[in-house]
Scaffold this motif. Sequence first.
Motif, PDB file in Angstrom:
ATOM      1  N   UNK A 103       0.803  -1.227   0.000  1.00  0.00           N
ATOM      2  CA  UNK A 103       0.000   0.000   0.000  1.00  0.00           C
ATOM      3  C   UNK A 103       0.836   1.277   0.000  1.00  0.00           C
ATOM      4  N   UNK A 104       2.159   1.159   0.143  1.00  0.00           N
ATOM      5  CA  UNK A 104       2.969   2.363   0.336  1.00  0.00           C
ATOM      6  C   UNK A 104       3.736   2.778  -0.927  1.00  0.00           C
ATOM      7  N   UNK A 105       4.355   3.937  -0.820  1.00  0.00           N
ATOM      8  CA  UNK A 105       5.097   4.518  -1.942  1.00  0.00           C
ATOM      9  C   UNK A 105       6.262   3.641  -2.382  1.00  0.00           C
ATOM     10  N   UNK A 106       6.908   2.983  -1.413  1.00  0.00           N
ATOM     11  CA  UNK A 106       8.055   2.128  -1.727  1.00  0.00           C
ATOM     12  C   UNK A 106       7.679   0.987  -2.671  1.00  0.00           C
ATOM     13  N   UNK A 107       6.385   0.603  -2.662  1.00  0.00           N
ATOM     14  CA  UNK A 107       5.907  -0.469  -3.532  1.00  0.00           C
ATOM     15  C   UNK A 107       4.987   0.074  -4.630  1.00  0.00           C
ATOM     16  N   UNK A 108       5.167   1.396  -4.900  1.00  0.00           N
ATOM     17  CA  UNK A 108       4.427   2.050  -5.986  1.00  0.00           C
ATOM     18  C   UNK A 108       2.919   1.949  -5.808  1.00  0.00           C
ATOM     19  N   UNK A 109       2.466   1.823  -4.568  1.00  0.00           N
ATOM     20  CA  UNK A 109       1.027   1.731  -4.240  1.00  0.00           C
ATOM     21  C   UNK A 109       0.330   0.616  -5.028  1.00  0.00           C
ATOM     22  N   UNK A 110       1.068  -0.456  -5.288  1.00  0.00           N
ATOM     23  CA  UNK A 110       0.509  -1.558  -6.094  1.00  0.00           C
ATOM     24  C   UNK A 110      -0.676  -2.239  -5.422  1.00  0.00           C
ATOM     25  N   UNK A 111      -0.756  -2.134  -4.092  1.00  0.00           N
ATOM     26  CA  UNK A 111      -1.846  -2.785  -3.372  1.00  0.00           C
ATOM     27  C   UNK A 111      -3.101  -1.946  -3.238  1.00  0.00           C
ATOM     28  N   UNK A 112      -3.036  -0.680  -3.640  1.00  0.00           N
ATOM     29  CA  UNK A 112      -4.183   0.224  -3.463  1.00  0.00           C
ATOM     30  C   UNK A 112      -5.081   0.198  -4.700  1.00  0.00           C
ATOM     31  N   UNK A 113      -6.356  -0.064  -4.484  1.00  0.00           N
ATOM     32  CA  UNK A 113      -7.333  -0.046  -5.584  1.00  0.00           C
ATOM     33  C   UNK A 113      -7.945   1.343  -5.676  1.00  0.00           C
ATOM     34  N   UNK A 114      -8.098   1.818  -6.899  1.00  0.00           N
ATOM     35  CA  UNK A 114      -8.758   3.104  -7.127  1.00  0.00           C
ATOM     36  C   UNK A 114      -9.936   2.908  -8.078  1.00  0.00           C
ATOM     37  N   UNK A 115     -10.842   3.879  -8.105  1.00  0.00           N
ATOM     38  CA  UNK A 115     -12.041   3.814  -8.932  1.00  0.00           C
ATOM     39  C   UNK A 115     -12.838   2.531  -8.654  1.00  0.00           C
ATOM     40  N   UNK A 116     -12.829   2.122  -7.391  1.00  0.00           N
ATOM     41  CA  UNK A 116     -13.538   0.899  -7.001  1.00  0.00           C
ATOM     42  C   UNK A 116     -15.040   1.156  -6.962  1.00  0.00           C
ATOM     43  N   UNK A 117     -15.775   0.391  -7.756  1.00  0.00           N
ATOM     44  CA  UNK A 117     -17.226   0.586  -7.876  1.00  0.00           C
ATOM     45  C   UNK A 117     -17.959  -0.730  -7.688  1.00  0.00           C
ATOM     46  N   UNK A 118     -19.193  -0.597  -7.241  1.00  0.00           N
ATOM     47  CA  UNK A 118     -20.080  -1.753  -7.122  1.00  0.00           C
ATOM     48  C   UNK A 118     -21.334  -1.506  -7.936  1.00  0.00           C
ATOM     49  N   UNK A 119     -21.696  -2.500  -8.744  1.00  0.00           N
ATOM     50  CA  UNK A 119     -22.949  -2.493  -9.499  1.00  0.00           C
ATOM     51  C   UNK A 119     -23.763  -3.693  -9.041  1.00  0.00           C
ATOM     52  N   UNK A 120     -25.032  -3.485  -8.794  1.00  0.00           N
ATOM     53  CA  UNK A 120     -25.905  -4.603  -8.432  1.00  0.00           C
ATOM     54  C   UNK A 120     -27.193  -4.516  -9.239  1.00  0.00           C
ATOM     55  N   UNK A 121     -27.836  -5.658  -9.404  1.00  0.00           N
ATOM     56  CA  UNK A 121     -29.119  -5.691 -10.103  1.00  0.00           C
ATOM     57  C   UNK A 121     -29.954  -6.847  -9.568  1.00  0.00           C
ATOM     58  N   UNK A 122     -31.255  -6.742  -9.777  1.00  0.00           N
ATOM     59  CA  UNK A 122     -32.174  -7.818  -9.408  1.00  0.00           C
ATOM     60  C   UNK A 122     -33.364  -7.761 -10.360  1.00  0.00           C
ATOM     61  N   UNK A 123     -34.074  -8.865 -10.552  1.00  0.00           N
ATOM     62  CA  UNK A 123     -35.220  -8.849 -11.474  1.00  0.00           C
ATOM     63  C   UNK A 123     -36.329  -7.958 -10.935  1.00  0.00           C
ATOM     64  N   UNK A 124     -36.986  -7.234 -11.826  1.00  0.00           N
ATOM     65  CA  UNK A 124     -38.076  -6.342 -11.414  1.00  0.00           C
ATOM     66  C   UNK A 124     -39.400  -7.080 -11.296  1.00  0.00           C
ATOM     67  N   UNK A 125     -39.515  -8.199 -11.986  1.00  0.00           N
ATOM     68  CA  UNK A 125     -40.703  -9.044 -11.841  1.00  0.00           C
ATOM     69  C   UNK A 125     -40.331 -10.486 -12.143  1.00  0.00           C
ATOM     70  N   UNK A 126     -41.071 -11.392 -11.497  1.00  0.00           N
ATOM     71  CA  UNK A 126     -40.849 -12.823 -11.693  1.00  0.00           C
ATOM     72  C   UNK A 126     -42.192 -13.533 -11.777  1.00  0.00           C
ATOM     73  N   UNK A 127     -42.285 -14.501 -12.679  1.00  0.00           N
ATOM     74  CA  UNK A 127     -43.470 -15.344 -12.747  1.00  0.00           C
ATOM     75  C   UNK A 127     -43.342 -16.459 -11.710  1.00  0.00           C
ATOM     76  N   UNK A 128     -44.450 -17.054 -11.345  1.00  0.00           N
ATOM     77  CA  UNK A 128     -44.441 -18.156 -10.380  1.00  0.00           C
ATOM     78  C   UNK A 128     -43.506 -19.260 -10.864  1.00  0.00           C
ATOM     79  N   UNK A 129     -42.569 -19.653 -10.002  1.00  0.00           N
ATOM     80  CA  UNK A 129     -41.619 -20.702 -10.339  1.00  0.00           C
ATOM     81  C   UNK A 129     -40.411 -20.231 -11.119  1.00  0.00           C
TER      82      UNK A 129
END
Length: 262
Positions: A103-129
């Motif tokens: 995570x530090x400068x000595x390792x060029x911050x190779x362990x640090x993630x940037x622009x980390x995003x989460x996308x989620x979705x779920x069905x808006x409708x479902x038929x029986x079964x």
Amino acid sequence: MNRKQKNWVVVGMIALAVILLAVSNKALAWGPTDRPTYTMAAPADHATFNSTTDSSSIGDERDFVKIVEKGVGGTYSSKIKLEPGKEYDVYIYFHNDASATYNDKDHNYAGVATDTRLVSSFPLELAAGEEGAVSGVISWASLADRDNVQKVWDEAWVTASENMTLHYVTGSAKIYNGCKTNGNVLSTNLFSEQGTYLGYDDLDGIVPGCDEYSGHVNYTIQTERMNKSITKPSLMMVIAAIVVSLLIVAAVIIFRRKRKGL
């Protein structure tokens, strides 16, 4: 084997590949399936998410999306049956598997993630079964290599007991961790293509490597009974339609080749 037989063998192989691809995509919830994995004793030397197989928090981090009925004291699961008029809690875990050493400068911050995003979705409708997917996609780039965007994803499967609609409970999406952003409400960009930022001091997309910066997101889905009937094509119907279309296209190609050979 003559030329005509070879043509139809090729067509058959293409059709089989389409069927296998459709079935395998349904069966395999998490991905990429070929990504490198790590352990708590041997973490990554670069920013990467949810690839530790023996996490002290959830076990195999590749299975990071789960769901449970709210208020009944149940256990989070990757598969659940939904009933109308109830609320369900979605759980999405995140962990940058890099060792804190990177995570530090000595390792060029190779362990640090940037622009980390989460996308989620779920069905808006479902038929029986009908079965549908509640998904989570985490994307990021290393601070040391910001042009190399990576993604991991997982799904929990829900099956409707009756015809129903599913609705996000406004304001329920929150991030939980041991950092300053603990308890913050997440933007509804969570359900958009670009996603919403994760973070530790701020919701700015920066997540250092190490277990201490891990966390999870929870949000609530409300189900409602839908009285009108829903008719949707089954997976096999979709596959059959694709195969028929391929056969038609192949037949046209073969016919044109034969015409040119006359």
